[in-house]
Design a protein around this motif. Structure first.
Motif, short mmCIF file in Angstrom:
data_model
loop_
_atom_site.label_atom_id
_atom_site.label_comp_id
_atom_site.label_asym_id
_atom_site.label_seq_id
_atom_site.Cartn_x
_atom_site.Cartn_y
_atom_site.Cartn_z
N ILE A 1 131.88 20.89 18.93
CA ILE A 1 131.78 22.12 18.16
C ILE A 1 133.12 22.82 18.04
O ILE A 1 133.50 23.33 16.99
CB ILE A 1 130.74 23.07 18.78
CG1 ILE A 1 129.35 22.43 18.78
CG2 ILE A 1 130.70 24.40 18.04
CD1 ILE A 1 128.84 22.05 17.41
N ALA A 2 133.87 22.87 19.14
CA ALA A 2 135.10 23.65 19.16
C ALA A 2 136.34 22.82 18.87
O ALA A 2 137.43 23.37 18.76
CB ALA A 2 135.26 24.31 20.52
N GLY A 3 136.17 21.51 18.71
CA GLY A 3 137.33 20.67 18.45
C GLY A 3 138.21 20.50 19.67
O GLY A 3 139.41 20.25 19.55
N GLU A 4 137.61 20.62 20.86
CA GLU A 4 138.37 20.41 22.10
C GLU A 4 138.45 18.91 22.37
O GLU A 4 137.63 18.32 23.08
CB GLU A 4 137.70 21.15 23.26
CG GLU A 4 137.72 22.66 23.10
CD GLU A 4 137.10 23.36 24.29
OE1 GLU A 4 136.19 22.80 24.92
OE2 GLU A 4 137.54 24.48 24.60
N LEU A 5 139.47 18.28 21.80
CA LEU A 5 139.53 16.83 21.76
C LEU A 5 139.72 16.21 23.13
O LEU A 5 139.22 15.12 23.41
CB LEU A 5 140.64 16.39 20.82
CG LEU A 5 140.51 16.91 19.38
CD1 LEU A 5 141.64 16.39 18.52
CD2 LEU A 5 139.17 16.51 18.78
N ASP A 6 140.44 16.89 24.01
CA ASP A 6 140.70 16.32 25.33
C ASP A 6 139.41 16.06 26.09
O ASP A 6 139.31 15.10 26.85
CB ASP A 6 141.62 17.24 26.14
CG ASP A 6 143.06 17.19 25.66
OD1 ASP A 6 143.40 16.24 24.93
OD2 ASP A 6 143.83 18.10 26.00
N SER A 7 138.42 16.91 25.89
CA SER A 7 137.16 16.75 26.60
C SER A 7 136.33 15.59 26.04
O SER A 7 135.36 15.16 26.67
CB SER A 7 136.34 18.04 26.54
OG SER A 7 135.94 18.32 25.22
N LEU A 8 136.68 15.09 24.86
CA LEU A 8 135.94 14.00 24.25
C LEU A 8 136.52 12.63 24.57
O LEU A 8 135.83 11.62 24.47
CB LEU A 8 135.91 14.18 22.72
CG LEU A 8 135.25 15.45 22.21
CD1 LEU A 8 135.42 15.56 20.71
CD2 LEU A 8 133.77 15.47 22.58
N LYS A 9 137.78 12.59 24.97
CA LYS A 9 138.46 11.31 25.18
C LYS A 9 137.91 10.53 26.36
O LYS A 9 138.13 9.33 26.47
CB LYS A 9 139.96 11.54 25.37
CG LYS A 9 140.66 12.02 24.11
CD LYS A 9 142.14 12.28 24.37
CE LYS A 9 142.83 12.80 23.13
NZ LYS A 9 144.26 13.10 23.39
N ASP A 10 137.19 11.20 27.25
CA ASP A 10 136.60 10.51 28.38
C ASP A 10 135.42 9.62 27.96
O ASP A 10 135.09 8.68 28.67
CB ASP A 10 136.10 11.51 29.43
CG ASP A 10 137.23 12.20 30.15
OD1 ASP A 10 138.37 11.71 30.08
OD2 ASP A 10 136.98 13.25 30.77
N TYR A 11 134.82 9.93 26.81
CA TYR A 11 133.57 9.27 26.44
C TYR A 11 133.64 8.48 25.14
O TYR A 11 132.77 7.65 24.87
CB TYR A 11 132.47 10.34 26.31
CG TYR A 11 132.51 11.32 27.44
CD1 TYR A 11 132.15 10.94 28.72
CD2 TYR A 11 132.95 12.63 27.24
CE1 TYR A 11 132.22 11.83 29.77
CE2 TYR A 11 133.02 13.53 28.28
CZ TYR A 11 132.66 13.13 29.55
OH TYR A 11 132.75 14.01 30.58
N PHE A 12 134.65 8.76 24.31
CA PHE A 12 134.77 8.10 23.01
C PHE A 12 136.21 7.68 22.75
O PHE A 12 137.14 8.28 23.26
CB PHE A 12 134.36 9.06 21.89
CG PHE A 12 132.96 9.59 21.99
CD1 PHE A 12 131.90 8.90 21.41
CD2 PHE A 12 132.69 10.78 22.63
CE1 PHE A 12 130.61 9.39 21.51
CE2 PHE A 12 131.40 11.28 22.74
CZ PHE A 12 130.36 10.58 22.16
N THR A 13 136.38 6.65 21.92
CA THR A 13 137.68 6.40 21.33
C THR A 13 137.78 7.29 20.10
O THR A 13 136.80 7.45 19.37
CB THR A 13 137.87 4.93 20.94
OG1 THR A 13 136.85 4.55 19.99
CG2 THR A 13 137.78 4.03 22.15
N LEU A 14 138.93 7.88 19.88
CA LEU A 14 139.13 8.80 18.76
C LEU A 14 140.19 8.23 17.82
O LEU A 14 141.23 7.76 18.26
CB LEU A 14 139.61 10.17 19.25
CG LEU A 14 138.58 11.16 19.79
CD1 LEU A 14 137.93 10.65 21.07
CD2 LEU A 14 139.23 12.51 20.06
#
Length: 202
Positions: free
Chosen positions: A123-136
């Motif tokens: 929602i907030a575009g906090e990309l660092d928190s997503l890198k643990d679970y997905f490839t971006l």
């Protein structure tokens, strides 16, 4: 609800390792991540359309959302049924229109803080928190971008095919494609934003 499958696999997220962004999109991802960190809070409205493979017609809902950095996302559906979901770093709370806590017991179990972190990241575009679970992977510019998230683990891929975010200054659209054929499409309109004060030069 867009969180339904994510909540079901909260425990899976606990053992997923970190990931590095693709070299071609790394610069853009870093720019977008830095910009998201400058936001203290934002508010807006959303329209959501959920396509369920076994149903002939999509399900539509709309409402308001708010985000406060390092604190919470509040997701308030107004139509067709009024409800409220508060997603904080420590977990998730679901309330009905009266404000009564309707959070299922399994949502309160250990591991939901990981799901909350992912939801806030999307929602907030906090990309660092997503890198643990997905490839971006990112394409475009800071004013017109798309980010594709692909699950890292086979367990997560059994539920989600991919997530696509797009926008300009803020996230404007979100597409979730689930492995069972269901799809969720959300359009965001940010109406108010508060940025962190600029650091004073020494």
């Amino acid at each position: 609800m867009m969180m339904r499958n994510l909540l079901a696999i909260a425990a899976i997220f606990l053992f997923v390792n970190s990931v590095w962004a693709d070299a071609d999109s790394d610069k853009l991802l870093n720019q977008l991540a830095a910009r998201s960190q400058s936001i203290q809070s934002l508010e807006g409205v959303f329209e959501q359309q959920k396509t369920i493979a076994v149903l002939p017609m999509p399900l539509s809902s709309s409402g308001r959302f708010s985000f406060e950095q390092d604190k919470e996302v509040v997701w308030g559906a107004l139509v067709p049924v009024e409800s409220r979901m508060t997603v904080a770093t420590g977990g998730i709370r679901l309330d009905d229109a009266s404000g009564a806590d309707k959070t299922p017991a399994q949502v309160k179990q250990a591991g939901t803080e990981i799901v909350a972190k992912i939801f806030m990241g999307v929602i907030a575009g906090e990309l660092d928190s997503l890198k643990d679970y997905f490839t971006l992977s990112a394409t475009g510019t800071t004013g017109d971008w798309k980010i594709l998230l692909k699950p890292r683990s086979e367990n997560l891929a059994a539920y989600i095919n991919d997530i696509e975010l797009s926008g300009g200054e803020f996230t404007e659209q979100l597409n979730i494609s689930e492995a069972n054929g269901d799809k969720t499409y959300i359009v965001f309109a940010t109406q108010k934003v508060v940025r962190k004060p600029a650091a004073k030069p020494e």
